[in-house]
Design a protein around this motif. Structure first.
Motif, PDB file in Angstrom:
ATOM      1  N   ALA A 276      34.125 163.752  19.226  1.00 52.84           N
ATOM      2  CA  ALA A 276      32.713 163.452  19.453  1.00 52.84           C
ATOM      3  C   ALA A 276      32.517 162.002  19.874  1.00 52.84           C
ATOM      4  N   SER A 277      33.277 161.091  19.267  1.00 51.72           N
ATOM      5  CA  SER A 277      33.116 159.667  19.581  1.00 51.72           C
ATOM      6  C   SER A 277      33.529 159.344  21.014  1.00 51.72           C
ATOM      7  N   ARG A 278      34.402 160.181  21.594  1.00 52.35           N
ATOM      8  CA  ARG A 278      34.897 159.910  22.941  1.00 52.35           C
ATOM      9  C   ARG A 278      34.007 160.493  24.037  1.00 52.35           C
ATOM     10  N   LEU A 279      33.001 161.254  23.636  1.00 53.81           N
ATOM     11  CA  LEU A 279      32.046 161.740  24.632  1.00 53.81           C
ATOM     12  C   LEU A 279      31.157 160.568  25.039  1.00 53.81           C
ATOM     13  N   ASN A 280      31.173 160.214  26.335  1.00 49.05           N
ATOM     14  CA  ASN A 280      30.427 159.036  26.776  1.00 49.05           C
ATOM     15  C   ASN A 280      28.928 159.320  26.883  1.00 49.05           C
ATOM     16  N   ASP A 281      28.177 158.297  27.234  1.00 43.94           N
ATOM     17  CA  ASP A 281      26.718 158.424  27.283  1.00 43.94           C
ATOM     18  C   ASP A 281      26.270 159.460  28.302  1.00 43.94           C
ATOM     19  N   ASP A 282      26.966 159.537  29.424  1.00 39.89           N
ATOM     20  CA  ASP A 282      26.605 160.534  30.427  1.00 39.89           C
ATOM     21  C   ASP A 282      26.760 161.951  29.869  1.00 39.89           C
ATOM     22  N   ALA A 283      27.849 162.178  29.139  1.00 37.41           N
ATOM     23  CA  ALA A 283      28.067 163.500  28.547  1.00 37.41           C
ATOM     24  C   ALA A 283      26.968 163.837  27.547  1.00 37.41           C
ATOM     25  N   VAL A 284      26.632 162.875  26.705  1.00 35.89           N
ATOM     26  CA  VAL A 284      25.584 163.110  25.702  1.00 35.89           C
ATOM     27  C   VAL A 284      24.256 163.407  26.387  1.00 35.89           C
ATOM     28  N   GLU A 285      23.936 162.672  27.445  1.00 34.56           N
ATOM     29  CA  GLU A 285      22.673 162.909  28.164  1.00 34.56           C
ATOM     30  C   GLU A 285      22.653 164.289  28.799  1.00 34.56           C
ATOM     31  N   GLN A 286      23.759 164.692  29.399  1.00 34.07           N
ATOM     32  CA  GLN A 286      23.818 166.017  30.025  1.00 34.07           C
ATOM     33  C   GLN A 286      23.719 167.133  28.986  1.00 34.07           C
ATOM     34  N   LEU A 287      24.342 166.940  27.828  1.00 34.02           N
ATOM     35  CA  LEU A 287      24.226 167.925  26.753  1.00 34.02           C
ATOM     36  C   LEU A 287      22.800 167.980  26.219  1.00 34.02           C
ATOM     37  N   ARG A 288      22.153 166.818  26.109  1.00 35.55           N
ATOM     38  CA  ARG A 288      20.764 166.771  25.642  1.00 35.55           C
ATOM     39  C   ARG A 288      19.865 167.587  26.571  1.00 35.55           C
ATOM     40  N   GLU A 299      24.111 161.542  17.561  1.00 36.87           N
ATOM     41  CA  GLU A 299      24.519 162.322  16.393  1.00 36.87           C
ATOM     42  C   GLU A 299      23.849 163.683  16.374  1.00 36.87           C
ATOM     43  N   ALA A 300      22.556 163.741  16.696  1.00 37.73           N
ATOM     44  CA  ALA A 300      21.820 165.008  16.715  1.00 37.73           C
ATOM     45  C   ALA A 300      22.346 165.915  17.822  1.00 37.73           C
ATOM     46  N   VAL A 301      22.683 165.337  18.967  1.00 39.24           N
ATOM     47  CA  VAL A 301      23.204 166.127  20.086  1.00 39.24           C
ATOM     48  C   VAL A 301      24.558 166.740  19.726  1.00 39.24           C
ATOM     49  N   ILE A 302      25.397 165.946  19.070  1.00 35.88           N
ATOM     50  CA  ILE A 302      26.719 166.448  18.678  1.00 35.88           C
ATOM     51  C   ILE A 302      26.574 167.570  17.662  1.00 35.88           C
ATOM     52  N   ARG A 303      25.667 167.413  16.693  1.00 40.87           N
ATOM     53  CA  ARG A 303      25.438 168.497  15.727  1.00 40.87           C
ATOM     54  C   ARG A 303      24.999 169.769  16.442  1.00 40.87           C
ATOM     55  N   ARG A 304      24.123 169.602  17.425  1.00 36.62           N
ATOM     56  CA  ARG A 304      23.651 170.763  18.193  1.00 36.62           C
ATOM     57  C   ARG A 304      24.795 171.387  19.004  1.00 36.62           C
ATOM     58  N   LEU A 305      25.680 170.541  19.521  1.00 33.33           N
ATOM     59  CA  LEU A 305      26.828 171.042  20.280  1.00 33.33           C
ATOM     60  C   LEU A 305      27.650 172.011  19.434  1.00 33.33           C
ATOM     61  N   PHE A 306      27.972 171.614  18.200  1.00 33.06           N
ATOM     62  CA  PHE A 306      28.790 172.479  17.345  1.00 33.06           C
ATOM     63  C   PHE A 306      28.025 173.741  16.922  1.00 33.06           C
ATOM     64  N   CYS A 307      26.715 173.618  16.748  1.00 30.64           N
ATOM     65  CA  CYS A 307      25.903 174.806  16.441  1.00 30.64           C
ATOM     66  C   CYS A 307      25.932 175.793  17.595  1.00 30.64           C
ATOM     67  N   GLU A 308      25.807 175.266  18.821  1.00 22.35           N
ATOM     68  CA  GLU A 308      25.833 176.127  20.014  1.00 22.35           C
ATOM     69  C   GLU A 308      27.192 176.814  20.150  1.00 22.35           C
ATOM     70  N   LEU A 309      28.262 176.067  19.905  1.00 17.91           N
ATOM     71  CA  LEU A 309      29.603 176.652  20.018  1.00 17.91           C
ATOM     72  C   LEU A 309      29.782 177.775  18.989  1.00 17.91           C
ATOM     73  N   ARG A 310      29.324 177.529  17.764  1.00 23.69           N
ATOM     74  CA  ARG A 310      29.456 178.570  16.735  1.00 23.69           C
ATOM     75  C   ARG A 310      28.708 179.837  17.143  1.00 23.69           C
ATOM     76  N   ALA A 311      27.488 179.654  17.610  1.00 24.30           N
ATOM     77  CA  ALA A 311      26.652 180.804  17.939  1.00 24.30           C
ATOM     78  C   ALA A 311      27.203 181.571  19.130  1.00 24.30           C
ATOM     79  N   ARG A 312      27.597 180.861  20.155  1.00 23.98           N
ATOM     80  CA  ARG A 312      27.983 181.539  21.407  1.00 23.98           C
ATOM     81  C   ARG A 312      29.420 182.058  21.378  1.00 23.98           C
ATOM     82  N   LEU A 313      30.243 181.482  20.530  1.00 26.09           N
ATOM     83  CA  LEU A 313      31.587 182.029  20.344  1.00 26.09           C
ATOM     84  C   LEU A 313      31.598 183.152  19.313  1.00 26.09           C
ATOM     85  N   LYS A 314      30.452 183.308  18.623  1.00 26.64           N
ATOM     86  CA  LYS A 314      30.313 184.339  17.585  1.00 26.64           C
ATOM     87  C   LYS A 314      31.382 184.179  16.502  1.00 26.64           C
TER      88      LYS A 314
END
Length: 392
Positions: A276-288, A299-314
């Protein structure tokens, strides 16, 4: 005492060979070996101290080593080349087999006697046992080498591996059948002998096996991580893949690696935070933007990233962030067709996925329609694209 148990499964015994190689590289020394069907054959070689011979068997064996067939014609049939000549050969073979009430066991017995040295096996200090079923007495038999009359060891090993296609030749006037119909994973005979630790190599056979009678005994299972083919798939490409899979599945089980189909060093939970720390600002903005989050911090974007992965990977929502990352990259690797039989970490897996596209000179192949990571969902594809474009 430490025991080894080998499950039956015909040509799936090639999987044993890879797992056994990993075990002996790690200096495992077994006090006894128990096997059913092909597990009895492989087990005899290990018990007599010829582990290398067991591995070499599966690296070189051909269908004609077992039965009187034409290897080239059988390979055509295995590869589904159903031309007139191949089908004519197959039907003639079936007619001959039916007329003779099964294949002759002459060739397989010749191979068995070449491989298994009765004197060497009997002199070995290791226990060796097999499971078979007496058709004559209508009862299963769990029998160890000292209970087998001298000169008949090969007969009893063959009795354990009596595949229905072979003629049932009697031993001492009694007929026997493949032990897999009673117990294809014979752990209990070793437990009854006092073994307190057992490694059991599975083939995921559909044949029955008995429930373990003592749950205080430590049993480590080495399980195939993918389909290992059919009982009669004695062909080089299938056997080679099974040997590799057996080796890497055993390494994962013994060394505590992670992954399901792919293999990862266990880097620990900290790796998710490092990722998560290695995701640069551009990556965070695109994920947002992708997640429709307004003015949210990293931090909120990264939390959402893992939530999305859990949900979509089932996946199971109890999985850690690290385990979710592994599941995501395994799915990506599989869709990209990456080589399975090597050991990755998170970063090396990402580089391999990225290189796959860059080598094709088409990073834009990472698209909704091409990779289809999430079926109808576009989100997983977008997440991967954002990571690959911004992580390194």
């Amino acid at each position: 005492m430490l025991g080894l148990v080998l499950e039956g499964g015909g040509a799936k015994g090639s999987y044993h060979a890879g797992a056994i190689k990993a075990l002996f590289e790690r200096n495992y020394d077994f006090d006894g070996v128990m096997g059913t069907s092909i597990g009895a054959v492989n087990g005899a070689l290990i018990a007599q101290g010829d582990t290398e011979k067991c591995i070499e068997l599966w690296e070189t064996v051909r269908p004609s080593d077992f039965v009187d067939v034409d290897d080239k014609k059988m390979l055509n049939i295995f590869n589904k080349n159903y031309d007139k000549e191949s089908m004519g050969y197959l039907f003639a073979l079936l007619r001959s087999t039916l007329a003779n009430k099964g294949f002759s066991r002459e060739r397989i017995m010749r191979l068995l006697k070449f491989l298994v040295d009765e004197d060497k096996l009997r002199l070995s200090k290791k226990d060796f046992g097999i499971v078979t079923v007496s058709i004559t007495d209508r009862m299963p038999m769990e029998i160890f080498k000292e209970e087998i009359p001298y000169g008949h060891l090969h007969d009893y090993i063959m009795a354990s591996a009596y595949f229905p296609a072979f003629r049932l030749d009697p031993i001492y006037g009694k007929k026997y059948f493949d032990g897999g119909v009673y117990d294809n994973l014979p752990i209990n005979p070793l437990i009854r002998r006092g073994y307190d630790e057992i490694i059991a190599i599975r083939t995921n056979s559909n044949m029955p096996h008995q429930m373990v009678i003592d749950d205080t005994v430590k049993v480590t299972y080495i399980n195939p991580s993918d389909d290992i083919g059919g009982t009669i798939s004695v062909y080089a490409s299938s056997l080679e893949r099974n040997i590799k899979m057996g080796y890497f599945d055993a390494v994962r089980a013994l060394d505590g690696q992670k992954g399901k189909k792919y293999y990862f060093f266990d880097e620990g939970e900290r790796v998710a935070a490092v990722f998560a720390s290695r995701l640069n600002d551009d990556a965070v903005e695109q994920l947002r933007v992708l997640f429709g989050m307004e003015q949210s911090g990293k931090e909120a974007v990264i939390r959402r990233l893992f939530c999305e992965l859990r949900a979509r990977l089932k996946t199971d929502f109890s999985l850690t962030d690290y385990e979710v990352l592994l599941a995501f990259f395994e799915k990506c690797a599989e869709k990209c067709g990456l080589e399975r039989f090597c050991v990755h970490n998170i970063e090396s897996m990402l580089k391999s996925i990225k290189n796959r596209f860059e080598n094709d000179n088409n990073i834009d192949i990472i698209s909704f329609n091409n990779l289809k990571l999430g079926g109808r969902s576009k989100t997983l594809n977008s997440i991967l694209e954002i990571i690959l474009r911004n992580y390194f």
